[in-house]
Design a protein around this motif. Structure first.
Motif, short mmCIF file in Angstrom:
data_model
loop_
_atom_site.label_atom_id
_atom_site.label_comp_id
_atom_site.label_asym_id
_atom_site.label_seq_id
_atom_site.Cartn_x
_atom_site.Cartn_y
_atom_site.Cartn_z
N LEU B 328 0.82 -1.22 0.00
CA LEU B 328 0.00 0.00 0.00
C LEU B 328 0.85 1.27 0.00
N ARG B 329 0.45 2.24 -0.81
CA ARG B 329 1.08 3.56 -0.73
C ARG B 329 -0.01 4.61 -0.62
N VAL B 330 0.09 5.44 0.40
CA VAL B 330 -0.82 6.57 0.53
C VAL B 330 0.02 7.82 0.29
N ALA B 331 -0.42 8.63 -0.64
CA ALA B 331 0.38 9.81 -1.03
C ALA B 331 0.57 10.77 0.14
N GLY B 332 1.68 11.46 0.13
CA GLY B 332 1.96 12.48 1.13
C GLY B 332 2.72 13.60 0.48
N ARG B 333 2.89 14.70 1.20
CA ARG B 333 3.59 15.84 0.61
C ARG B 333 5.06 15.53 0.37
N ASP B 334 5.62 14.71 1.23
CA ASP B 334 7.01 14.34 1.04
C ASP B 334 7.18 12.87 1.43
N LEU B 335 8.41 12.42 1.36
CA LEU B 335 8.70 11.01 1.60
C LEU B 335 8.25 10.56 2.99
N VAL B 336 8.62 11.33 3.99
CA VAL B 336 8.31 10.93 5.36
C VAL B 336 6.80 10.84 5.56
N GLU B 337 6.09 11.81 5.01
CA GLU B 337 4.63 11.80 5.17
C GLU B 337 4.01 10.63 4.40
N MET B 338 4.55 10.35 3.22
CA MET B 338 4.04 9.21 2.45
C MET B 338 4.26 7.91 3.23
N GLU B 339 5.46 7.73 3.76
CA GLU B 339 5.75 6.49 4.49
C GLU B 339 4.87 6.38 5.73
N SER B 340 4.77 7.48 6.42
CA SER B 340 4.01 7.48 7.66
C SER B 340 2.52 7.21 7.41
N ARG B 341 1.98 7.85 6.38
CA ARG B 341 0.56 7.62 6.05
C ARG B 341 0.34 6.19 5.55
N SER B 342 1.28 5.68 4.76
CA SER B 342 1.13 4.32 4.24
C SER B 342 1.10 3.32 5.39
N ARG B 343 2.00 3.51 6.33
CA ARG B 343 2.06 2.57 7.45
C ARG B 343 0.85 2.72 8.37
N SER B 344 0.42 3.96 8.56
CA SER B 344 -0.76 4.18 9.40
C SER B 344 -2.00 3.51 8.81
N ALA B 345 -2.12 3.62 7.50
CA ALA B 345 -3.33 3.08 6.85
C ALA B 345 -3.19 1.57 6.62
N GLY B 346 -1.99 1.10 6.41
CA GLY B 346 -1.79 -0.29 6.02
C GLY B 346 -1.81 -1.28 7.16
N PHE B 347 -1.39 -0.85 8.34
CA PHE B 347 -1.30 -1.77 9.48
C PHE B 347 -2.50 -1.64 10.41
N GLY B 348 -2.95 -2.74 10.96
CA GLY B 348 -4.00 -2.74 11.96
C GLY B 348 -3.46 -2.47 13.35
N ALA B 349 -4.38 -2.41 14.32
CA ALA B 349 -4.02 -1.98 15.68
C ALA B 349 -3.02 -2.92 16.35
N GLU B 350 -3.24 -4.22 16.20
CA GLU B 350 -2.33 -5.15 16.88
C GLU B 350 -0.92 -5.08 16.30
N VAL B 351 -0.86 -4.93 14.99
CA VAL B 351 0.45 -4.82 14.33
C VAL B 351 1.18 -3.58 14.84
N LYS B 352 0.45 -2.47 14.91
CA LYS B 352 1.07 -1.22 15.39
C LYS B 352 1.52 -1.38 16.84
N ARG B 353 0.69 -2.05 17.63
CA ARG B 353 1.04 -2.24 19.04
C ARG B 353 2.38 -2.98 19.13
N ARG B 354 2.51 -4.04 18.35
CA ARG B 354 3.73 -4.84 18.46
C ARG B 354 4.94 -4.13 17.86
N ILE B 355 4.72 -3.33 16.83
CA ILE B 355 5.85 -2.56 16.28
C ILE B 355 6.36 -1.59 17.35
N MET B 356 5.42 -0.98 18.06
CA MET B 356 5.84 -0.03 19.10
C MET B 356 6.56 -0.74 20.24
#
Lengths: 494, 482
Positions: B328-356
């Motif tokens: 998944l890629r979600v567009a952003g104004r720059d690279l960091v925003e694109m990566e951050s939005r893609s990961r926010s939208a692509g991963f579910g809650a449990e995945v994010k919990r474990r990444i943190m």
């Protein structure tokens, strides 16, 4: 500014990344040819696709061990890969497989020759890792609307070697890098090509009041991609730090980027923004157990290193140190020299000046037409060592003159043919037939009665003009010594 | 036609059935019933039929490729299949089509297996219920209100519900054995390194292992044998010969010593589970096995250590999903925003919990206290098993403390994590373990008996499971789906 003129002393340590010249990448079988079309040398592994696993390239480990042994390092019995994490779009997995707490080798040294003698610089560690891809921006990084990534370089085997902070000037740093490059090139583990990025250098530099035991705050400088840049960047940085301290400022611990075109370093990131790489042992690879017998086999196969070679040829052949230095710019050039010498003087000591004659010809003629630091160019030279020696033999036995030989050399280079063939074909054999030469001299003398008059009146230089005329008439093919002797005979007869 | 693979191939040999008829039957069952179960994420009907027809020809010519030729099977959607999307149950990889096959997939194709499709799972294999797939939950064929377990719940439910003759899953902390227990099928986690991980989308690299689900132990042996063995593309795969697992099944348990760990019978476990497991042990005793108590005191620290190591490795393995190259890629104004939005939208809650959790555990200054300490616990667990296996041949225990729970019942992540308390030590130590059906709760839900063995001793683990299975009739009971 000379170091003695400042109240500070400089402390420099270098981290050098060398691309190993293995045929395949560090953790997959992709080829490593430089300059291929973007993204044509990739596979799921070096693209970091979901599910892939790395497999260690044995040849890269061998190259690492070879280098470690050349630097007198201790090769650890076991070493381990670790993941180094940071986000960057040219790095497919967003971590780099590197080595951290358990490197391949530690504690070695590199001897460098500097003005006033030799110094031994400590090498702290040597480890293996994978390279990243390359970003291509449309315009500059700041203004680019889009960036493209080429993963051909992604996963290429890299060897990082970290020196101890024992270099005390930019000149020494440059000397270290030169000596380092020469060793790698001699070992055949790296092509040493700095323009293509085969060798990349970062420096840690700090200054401290002369005599102080405490190290100053260190600054890391990145992007030092030529010998000249290493020296220029460090000179700039030492001056910058000295001015800051003189002005009562403190040096910030940071990473700075060398802007080669503009000639200064600029801040990239400060300590607060330093990466936390979150290293941990790479679970996809088992620790490498290094077999001692393998290490000993590699040790037994080590070639003579550049510094030892230079010392030997200077002592053995009386070659000037300068010549030895020029010849060690590549392994291929040394091999060329040695092959030629073996061909020419199988029994050493037969002709004492041959080693020097040979280095003269290599330095003044061969290196005029070939880049001596380009291994492939030297190895593929259209004039192989055997042909060069063939040419020198024709000079030695007076078949051709040294002057004609230079023309023959160029023809040999252009055609790939050997010297006797060209000399024969073009009729360049020196005229050494006394009868034939006598006739030429007679006709020259007949046409230059004024010069003969001058000579007989005691103007001895006039003979030179006559020799020149004879050489001209024979189109350079006459043996100059014979011309001199015959001319003198004839002049004294009358 | 809903019978074990070894019976199907017997029928192929006799000419009573053909692989394509069986594949058609499975595909039509999937069409009719998977709407209720939700075992599959992707069904590859045409490819399956093509493979089945090729198998028909081989059987007809009398030259099948082996005991899996023409067997209709399913793969957990974490094994990369060239040309067939592989999602890992995540929005991140919803449209990801791998250009290569996992080693397991290659070996199964070479063995002539008919792959029906890719099965559902908790996103990136993080979970014990298959409720946390980004696409839909999977239901337990025994009771559609309940979970099939997880994370390989789709594979377990497919085999239990007659939607595949056999299946493969991956087990990082119990993700094969726990759903096998919940769904009343056999599930085996092999020794770490026995089956190649090349092409398995990684959760925790030092714990993940691919293994089979089957209707009975004989099929389990066949399915394991087809994929086990060294793979030069996986540096952690073991170079050891692969025994003929099926040939050794009938050697019995007489003379074997089975260890019974006190730590696997805990307060708060379902009394039906404890009763069924103790009865199963009596059966094994009756077959000539000796039972000896063993101490595995570090078991109580296993869960804590696991929930440091797993998130740490997972946070690293999941770093590559940044929207740059695939997924998944979600567009952003720059690279960091694109990566951050893609990961926010692509991963579910449990995945994010474990990444943190994992990112924290690996951070400078915390590494020793968390990851370092957890690895020490892991070493202790491994030593403890080694000491126990010096005295006993196998260890027998419940697979899970409870039977399948209801959808939505375990909202709190911690109570979900506790589900794996008996299976995690097997992953930390890398030893093989099987879950074999050993009865039903009063509510009619399956219960699993876990048998753990020495590293690379799958043959003996299977032998004990087979002896037990042959002495009991649990496998004759099937869930009613239609």
């Amino acid at each position: 500014m000379s170091p003695a003129a400042t109240p500070y002393e400089t402390v420099i340590g270098l981290e050098v990344h060398a691309q190993l010249s293995t045929r395949s990448k560090m953790f997959c079988g992709c080829p490593t040819t430089f300059g291929a079309r973007p993204n044509t040398q990739t596979c799921p592994v070096c693209l970091g696709l979901p599910g892939v696993l790395p497999v260690v390239n044995r040849r890269a480990v061998e190259f690492g061990i070879r280098t470690a042994l050349a630097f007198g390092c201790r090769v650890n019995e076991a070493c381990r890969f670790a993941r180094k994490h940071y986000y960057y779009p040219d790095m497919p997995k967003n971590y780099q497989i590197s080595q951290y707490e358990e490197p391949l080798a530690e504690d070695g040294f590199l001897e460098i020759d500097i003005e006033g003698g030799a110094r031994s610089i400590g090498i702290q560690r040597l480890h293996l890792e994978e390279d990243v891809g390359k970003l291509l921006h449309e315009g500059t990084l700041e203004t680019a609307q889009a960036s493209l990534v080429d993963f051909n370089r992604s996963g290429v085997a890299l060897m990082e070697t970290v020196s101890r902070p024992e270099l005390s000037s930019p000149e020494e740093a440059a000397a270290y890098l030169r000596a380092f490059r020469a060793v790698l090139v001699f070992l055949g583990v790296c092509d040493g090509n700095m323009e293509e990025g085969s060798l990349r250098c970062d420096a840690n530099v700090s200054i401290r009041p002369r005599g102080s035991a405490k190290l100053g705050t260190k600054v890391e400088i990145k992007n030092l991609n030529s010998f000249r840049n290493v020296q220029r960047a460090l000179e700039f940085e030492v001056r910058r730090q000295a001015q800051a301290l003189d002005a009562g400022e403190r040096i910030a611990q940071e990473t700075r980027l060398w802007e080669a075109e503009r000639g200064y370093t600029r801040s990239m990131r400060s300590k607060e923004f330093a990466h936390d790489y979150r290293y941990f042992p790479e679970p996809d690879l088992v620790p490498l157990q290094i077999d001692r017998r393998w290490v000993e086999e590699i040790r037994a196969g080590l070639p003579e290193l550049p510094r030892a070679w230079r010392q030997r040829v200077v002592a053995q052949y009386g070659l000037p140190p300068y010549d030895a230095e020029v010849l060690t710019q590549s392994r291929a050039l040394v091999d060329y020299y040695e092959a030629a010498l073996r061909e020419w003087a199988p029994a050493s000591g037969t002709a004492a000046d041959r080693p020097k004659v040979l280095s003269n010809w290599i330095m003044s003629e061969l290196l005029r037409v070939l880049p001596g630091d380009d291994e492939q160019a030297v190895r593929g030279s259209p004039i192989p060592p055997r042909h060069l020696v063939g040419l020198l033999r024709l000079i030695e036995n007076s078949t051709i003159s040294g002057k004609i030989a230079k023309d023959v050399f160029q023809k040999m280079f252009d055609s790939g043919q050997d010297a006797p063939t060209i000399v024969e074909r073009d009729g360049l054999t020196q005229v050494a037939d006394e009868g034939a030469l006598g006739q030429v001299i007679d006709s020259v003398m007949a046409a230059n009665s004024k010069a003969i008059e001058d000579y007989r009146r005691g103007k001895k230089e006039a003979k030179g003009a006559l020799v020149g005329q004879v050489m001209k008439a024979t189109r350079g093919k006459a043996n100059p010594a014979l011309v001199n002797r015959l001319l003198e005979d004839k002049l004294s007869q009358t | 036609m809903h019978q074990p693979i070894h019976e199907l191939t017997d029928a192929y040999r006799r000419g009573d059935l053909t692989p394509s008829a069986v594949a058609e039957d499975y595909l039509s069952r999937i069409g009719a019933l998977d709407g209720k179960v939700g075992a599959y994420l992707t069904v590859v009907r045409e490819q399956a039929l093509t493979a089945a027809r090729e198998s028909d020809l081989r059987w007809r010519a009398g030259s099948p490729r082996g005991p899996l030729d023409g067997a209709p099977i399913a793969l957990k959607d974490v094994m990369c299949t060239a040309g067939v999307r592989t999602t890992a149950g995540s929005k991140m990889l919803e449209r990801f089509v791998p250009p290569y096959n996992a080693t397991t997939v290659e070996r199964l194709r070479a063995a002539g297996a008919v792959i029906l499709g890719k099965t559902n799972l908790d996103e990136f294999a993080m979970g014990s219920s298959t409720e946390h797939s980004a696409f839909h939950p999977t239901r337990n064929p025994w009771d559609l209100a309940r979970v099939p377990g997880g994370s390989s719940g789709g594979s377990a439910a497919a085999v239990a519900g007659g939607l595949a003759a056999g299946a493969y899953g991956s087990d990082t902390g119990g993700s094969i054995r726990q759903p096998a227990a919940f769904c009343g099928v056999v599930g085996l986690k092999p020794t770490y390194g026995r089956v190649s991980r090349y092409g398995l989308i990684a959760l925790a690299s030092s714990l993940d292992q691919i293994g089979p689900f089957a209707q009975d132990v004989t099929d389990t042996a066949i399915l394991l044998g087809a994929v086990a063995g060294h793979d030069r593309r996986d540096a952690t795969s073991i170079q050891a010969p692969v025994p003929d697992y099926a040939a050794e099944l009938s050697k019995g348990v007489a003379g074997l010593t089975l260890g019974l760990p006190d730590e696997y019978f805990i307060d708060g476990m379902d009394p039906d589970v404890e009763r069924a497991v103790r009865q199963a042990i009596d059966v094994l005793k009756g077959l000539g096995a000796r039972i000896e108590r063993v101490a595995l005191p570090t078991t109580r620290h296993s869960l804590a250590a696991y929930y440091v190591i797993l998130p740490a490795e997972a946070s690293s393995n999941l770093a590559r999903y940044d929207g740059v190259k695939f997924g998944l890629r979600v567009a952003g104004r720059d690279l960091v925003e694109m990566e951050s939005r893609s990961r926010s939208a692509g991963f579910g809650a449990e995945v994010k919990r474990r990444i943190m959790l994992g990112t924290y555990a690996l951070s400078a200054g915390y590494y020793d206290a968390y990851y370092g300490k957890a690895q020490s616990v892991r070493t202790l667990v491994r030593r403890e098993f080694a000491a126990a296996f010096a005295r006993v041949d196998l260890i027998v225990a419940p697979t899970t403390p409870n039977v399948a729970f209801k959808h939505g019942e375990k909202e709190d992540p911690l109570s979900m994590y506790l589900n794996d308390v008996f299976t995690i030590p097997g992953n930390l130590s890398g030893i093989p373990g099987i879950s074999v059906p050993c009865g039903f709760s009063a509510t009619g839900l399956p219960i699993g008996l876990q048998v753990l063995g020495r590293p690379l001793d799958e043959a003996r683990v299977l032998r004990a499971a087979y002896a037990y299975e042959q002495a009991t009739t649990w496998r004759s009971r099937r869930p009613e789906l239609a």
